[in-house]
Scaffold this motif. Structure first.
Motif, short mmCIF file in Angstrom:
data_model
loop_
_atom_site.label_atom_id
_atom_site.label_comp_id
_atom_site.label_asym_id
_atom_site.label_seq_id
_atom_site.Cartn_x
_atom_site.Cartn_y
_atom_site.Cartn_z
N ASP A 67 0.80 -1.14 -0.23
CA ASP A 67 0.10 -0.23 0.09
C ASP A 67 0.99 1.41 0.41
O ASP A 67 1.56 1.51 1.40
CB ASP A 67 -0.90 0.17 1.39
CG ASP A 67 -1.53 1.05 1.20
OD1 ASP A 67 -1.93 1.88 0.27
OD2 ASP A 67 -3.07 1.20 2.26
N TYR A 68 0.55 2.47 -1.22
CA TYR A 68 1.63 3.44 -1.53
C TYR A 68 1.06 4.24 -0.95
O TYR A 68 1.68 5.60 -1.32
CB TYR A 68 2.10 3.36 -2.33
CG TYR A 68 3.24 2.46 -2.65
CD1 TYR A 68 4.66 2.41 -1.96
CD2 TYR A 68 3.01 1.35 -3.82
CE1 TYR A 68 5.11 1.30 -2.65
CE2 TYR A 68 4.08 0.52 -3.86
CZ TYR A 68 4.94 0.75 -3.70
OH TYR A 68 5.92 -0.67 -3.88
N ASN A 70 -2.83 6.92 -0.57
CA ASN A 70 -3.58 7.54 -2.06
C ASN A 70 -3.40 8.54 -2.60
O ASN A 70 -3.97 8.88 -3.85
CB ASN A 70 -4.70 8.35 -0.90
CG ASN A 70 -4.37 9.21 -0.48
OD1 ASN A 70 -2.87 10.10 -0.18
ND2 ASN A 70 -5.12 9.93 0.75
#
Length: 234
Positions: A67-68, A70
């Motif tokens: 998860d990088y 938004n």
């Protein structure tokens, strides 16, 4: 005010590495090579969004992705060439960017880009009419080989630079350049040059090397480990 967006084409196989695993997924300090490029950009406040373009049938991404945040998006519409992949990525992000926003195209296999080097590129080109790229003046003597791999002549290196990435151009200019590009330009600057424009060369650094051969991974690992030690000491 124009924003900065990053596009990372990652649909290639990296055949020169001699590995069955696509180059962008080779391990570097325990993480996929592409992770180091993505992680640097998402941490920079001046970067509005980061887009990675992979092949539609890329099953490795879901196994290795993290998860990088938004500001990150992945697009599964990679093309047969780098130019096609970049153009497909531009089309995919069309509704999210302005025609005058800056697009920074960066190689998935360049893990050594530093925040200070990125800042130098942004500051140098933010108000430029054309855009440009990181590059370093050639220092070594250049030899041209004949079919038998013997030297046929020595090439003058005056004025020659080795192109790096990111390569930074306005969305509208880059999209038009790639739409009109004949053949397969090897980088975005070449396509922009075909429009009659002259991209600006911004001094890069050797640390921003592209991973092409197996030994390059060891060099990149040494650079990133040195960065980590320096950060711990500061």
């Amino acid at each position: 005010m124009s924003k900065f967006h990053v596009l990372i084409p990652a649909a290639g196989s990296g055949s020169r590495m001699g590995s069955e695993l696509p180059k962008q997924y080779l391990p570097l300090l325990g993480k996929p090579l592409i992770h180091h490029a993505i992680a640097m950009f998402v941490q920079v406040p001046r970067i509005a969004s980061v887009h990675v373009v992979i092949s539609a049938d890329d099953a490795l991404w879901d196994e290795r992705a993290v998860d990088y945040g938004n500001k990150f998006q992945v697009h599964r519409n990679g093309g047969a060439t780098r130019a096609a992949t970049v153009l497909n990525g531009l089309n995919a992000m069309a509704d999210e960017v302005d025609s005058q926003d800056w697009i920074l195209v960066h190689d998935a296999a360049r893990p050594g880009l530093s925040a200070s080097l990125l800042a130098s590129l942004l500051d140098s080109l933010e108000h430029d009419e054309v855009g440009g790229l990181l590059a370093i003046p050639l220092a070594d003597t250049l030899k041209r080989a004949d079919p038998q791999q013997r030297v046929s002549n020595t090439e003058p290196r005056d004025g020659l630079w080795q192109a790096q990435t990111p390569q930074m151009f306005r969305y509208e200019i880059l999209q038009r350049a790639l739409q009109l590009a004949g053949g397969a330009p090897t980088d975005e600057a070449q396509a922009v040059e075909a429009l009659g424009l002259k991209p600006k060369l911004v001094p890069g650094e050797l640390r921003n090397l592209k991973i092409t051969y197996p030994q390059d991974l060891r060099i990149a690992a040494a650079i990133l480990l040195a960065d980590a030690k320096e950060n711990q000491a500061s």
